[in-house]
Design an enzyme around this catalytic site. Structure first.
Site, PDB file in Angstrom:
ATOM      1  NE  ARG A 117      -1.997   2.004   3.502  1.00 37.06           N
ATOM      2  CZ  ARG A 117      -2.531   2.505   4.623  1.00 37.06           C
ATOM      3  NH1 ARG A 117      -3.738   2.133   5.009  1.00 37.06           N
ATOM      4  NH2 ARG A 117      -1.861   3.345   5.383  1.00 37.06           N
TER       5      ARG A 117
ATOM      6  CE1 TYR B 165      -4.871   5.993   8.082  1.00 31.63           C
ATOM      7  CE2 TYR B 165      -4.571   5.772   5.711  1.00 31.63           C
ATOM      8  CZ  TYR B 165      -4.713   5.201   6.964  1.00 31.63           C
ATOM      9  OH  TYR B 165      -4.674   3.842   7.088  1.00 31.63           O
TER      10      TYR B 165
ATOM     11  CG  ASP C 225      -6.992   3.478   3.452  1.00 26.99           C
ATOM     12  OD1 ASP C 225      -8.099   3.918   3.101  1.00 26.99           O
ATOM     13  OD2 ASP C 225      -6.779   2.966   4.580  1.00 26.99           O
TER      14      ASP C 225
ATOM     15  CG  HIS D  68      -8.330   6.720   6.257  1.00 22.19           C
ATOM     16  ND1 HIS D  68      -8.741   7.432   7.352  1.00 22.19           N
ATOM     17  CD2 HIS D  68      -7.906   5.534   6.731  1.00 22.19           C
ATOM     18  CE1 HIS D  68      -8.563   6.703   8.440  1.00 22.19           C
ATOM     19  NE2 HIS D  68      -8.064   5.530   8.098  1.00 22.19           N
TER      20      HIS D  68
ATOM     21  CD  GLU E 180      -8.123   0.355   3.051  1.00 22.20           C
ATOM     22  OE1 GLU E 180      -7.108  -0.167   2.533  1.00 22.20           O
ATOM     23  OE2 GLU E 180      -8.228   0.561   4.268  1.00 22.20           O
TER      24      GLU E 180
ATOM     25  CD  GLU F 270     -10.113   0.797   7.597  1.00 23.34           C
ATOM     26  OE1 GLU F 270      -9.374   0.227   6.783  1.00 23.34           O
ATOM     27  OE2 GLU F 270      -9.753   1.784   8.256  1.00 23.34           O
TER      28      GLU F 270
ATOM     29  NE  ARG G 141      -9.746  -2.211   4.206  1.00 23.29           N
ATOM     30  CZ  ARG G 141      -8.613  -2.619   4.772  1.00 23.29           C
ATOM     31  NH1 ARG G 141      -8.009  -3.707   4.353  1.00 23.29           N
ATOM     32  NH2 ARG G 141      -8.088  -1.942   5.764  1.00 23.29           N
TER      33      ARG G 141
ATOM     34  CD  GLU H 179      -4.501  -2.644   6.777  1.00 25.53           C
ATOM     35  OE1 GLU H 179      -5.648  -2.852   7.212  1.00 25.53           O
ATOM     36  OE2 GLU H 179      -4.036  -1.500   6.628  1.00 25.53           O
TER      37      GLU H 179
ATOM     38  CD1 TRP I 196      -7.523  11.976  10.330  1.00 24.53           C
ATOM     39  CD2 TRP I 196      -7.992   9.875  10.955  1.00 24.53           C
ATOM     40  NE1 TRP I 196      -6.331  11.309  10.450  1.00 24.53           N
ATOM     41  CE2 TRP I 196      -6.583  10.015  10.835  1.00 24.53           C
ATOM     42  CE3 TRP I 196      -8.514   8.625  11.315  1.00 24.53           C
ATOM     43  CZ2 TRP I 196      -5.695   8.966  11.079  1.00 24.53           C
ATOM     44  CZ3 TRP I 196      -7.656   7.589  11.558  1.00 24.53           C
ATOM     45  CH2 TRP I 196      -6.264   7.748  11.451  1.00 24.53           C
TER      46      TRP I 196
HETATM   47  O1  EZ4 Z   1      -6.862   4.202  10.199  1.00 26.36           O
HETATM   48  O2  EZ4 Z   1      -6.821   1.177  12.108  1.00 26.36           O
HETATM   49  O3  EZ4 Z   1      -6.329   0.451   6.401  1.00 26.36           O
HETATM   50  N1  EZ4 Z   1      -6.042   0.780   7.493  1.00 26.36           N
HETATM   51  C1  EZ4 Z   1      -6.533   1.835   8.144  1.00 26.36           C
HETATM   52  C2  EZ4 Z   1      -6.051   2.014   9.562  1.00 26.36           C
HETATM   53  C3  EZ4 Z   1      -7.027   2.823  10.426  1.00 26.36           C
HETATM   54  C4  EZ4 Z   1      -6.759   2.553  11.877  1.00 26.36           C
HETATM   55  C5  EZ4 Z   1      -7.750   3.293  12.785  1.00 26.36           C
HETATM   56  O4  EZ4 Z   1      -7.649   2.839  14.090  1.00 26.36           O
HETATM   57  O5  EZ4 Z   1      -7.305   2.583   7.596  1.00 26.36           O
HETATM   58  O6  EZ4 Z   1      -4.774   2.592   9.553  1.00 26.36           O
HETATM   59 CO    CO Z   2      -8.070   1.700   5.810  1.00 25.74          CO
END
Ligand code: EZ4
Ligand code: CO
Length: 402
Positions: free
Chosen positions: A148, A160, A210, A212, A236, A262, A283, A339, A402
């Protein structure tokens, strides 16, 4: 019949916070379950301690499905990360116990191996493109086949996924750190550095990214379209997934594969994504989506729609979850990728027996159960400290995802 005799909620902070459930039977068999919900740890600890432990004493530890239904239906209040993480901890601890009683690793109880090992992806990152490329090269040297890639967006404080020291730990401050976000800067920059990774390393590695949860559906569609020729393994969390129908719009515009789930806790939270074939990888995890029992239910539904698994595996998921994930991953027919960030040396002082990592693959322990042991003495050296995930604000100061 053995009964559940003792239920302990263990909180420790070896490099980061972990909540662990330990169940002991009248025969002296113990099982471990991860109950860590990053930034909200003590809510789950209290749920278990105050509302679940008293219900478990005296129950038959062999009745995993019945206990799952008892805790889910018995709560009356459905789903949600705190409840589903608490149920998960009980479920995983009972699978650990069942394996130990049977003298078999948990994956044998799930039908045995469908594959030799579990393909994992690691996290490469950099403060700039050159640093990212160096990091990707270092992970390739270590044998990873899937990587990644995340780089710091120029001009923004705190992107991030960008590691500062040897370990990435977003929940690092006693109060939430405030980071900046600019969608236009990100959309200009991310396709550029992902192209640089392909330019330097070619197509002989799986490349992941990602987003995010930061984009709107049409922005995500544009992003996916703009990186199509880079053939990402996946993008992702392009948008916040609680709006499941948003993925219809993304899907109409791009063939870049999509992974999400996730932060989702149950089969109901991914039902539309799966049955409308709006994603390619699901996920959800053993810790945040109701344990091994419920994760299998989600993965079996996904298999009907040719959707593969890609469980979350950040370092806030304890080695107990890594072991549970590998047990499921090695058994299910529709495994995709796992992951894997690994943990700090302090974490491995507390949790022993984590699955073996070799050449970018994870291999389960052959020990009965999940193969993880918890070192109480080591854990006592790392007392709990409050830690929060960051928050993100757009450049005008308003809150962003976030
Ligand atoms: O931000 O697990 O793909 N992984 C992620 C992680 C999340 C954290 C949050 O607690 O997006 O890094
Ligand atoms: Co993620």
């Amino acid at each position: 019949m053995a009964t559940i005799d003792r239920v302990e909620v263990l909180v420790t902070s070896p490099g980061r916070n972990f909540v662990t459930l330990r169940i002991t039977t009248s025969d002296g068999v113990t099982g471990l379950g991860d109950a860590t919900l990053n930034g909200r740890e003590l809510a789950v600890a209290s749920y278990l301690e105050d509302h679940v432990a008293p219900l478990l004493i005296g129950r038959d530890p062999a009745r995993i499905e019945d206990t799952w239904q008892y805790l889910y239906k018995g709560a009356y209040w459905r789903r949600g990360p705190v409840t589903m993480t608490a149920i998960a901890a009980v479920d995983v601890a009972l699978w650990d116990i069942k394996g130990k009683v049977a003298g078999l690793p948990v994956y044998e109880l799930l039908g045995g191996r469908s594959r030799d090992g579990v393909l994992v992806y690691c996290h490469a990152s950099g403060e700039d493109v050159a640093a990212l490329l160096d990091d990707v090269a270092a992970y390739r040297e270590r044998g990873f086949k899937a990587i990644r890639a995340q780089a710091a967006v120029p001009g923004l404080s705190g992107t991030y996924g960008v590691r500062k020291g040897a370990y990435y730990e977003p929940a690092a401050t006693a109060l939430p750190e405030e980071q900046q976000w600019s969608t236009s800067s990100y959309l200009d920059f991310a396709p550029f550095y992902l192209a640089k990774v392909r330019e330097k390393f070619g197509f002989g590695l799986h490349l992941l990214h990602d987003v995010h949860h930061r984009l709107t559906p049409i922005e995500a569609a544009r992003f996916g379209k703009s990186v199509e020729e880079l053939r990402l393994f996946w993008m992702e969390d392009p948008t916040p997934a609680e709006n499941q129908e948003a993925f219809r719009l993304i899907r109409r515009h791009t063939t870049t594969p999509i992974a999400t789930g996730e932060v989702l806790s149950s089969v109901w939270d991914v039902k539309q994504l799966i049955t409308e074939q709006l994603i390619d990888y699901v996920r959800t995890t053993a810790v945040h989506a109701g344990g091994i029992t419920h994760l299998r239910r989600i993965f079996d539904l996904a298999a009907l729609y040719q959707i593969r698994t890609g469980s979350h595996g950040a370092s806030d998921l304890s080695p107990v979850t890594v072991a549970a994930a590998v047990a499921v991953d090695i058994a299910v027919p529709n495994f995709g990728i796992q992951e894997h960030m690994g943990h700090t040396p302090e974490t491995y002082e507390v949790f022993h027996g984590t699955p073996r990592l070799e050449n970018g693959m994870l291999y389960p322990s052959d020990a009965p159960g999940l193969g993880i042991t918890y070192d109480d003495e080591a854990a006592a050296r790392f007392p709990y400290e409050p830690r929060y995930l960051p928050v993100a604000r757009a450049l005008d100061g308003s809150m962003h995802d976030w």
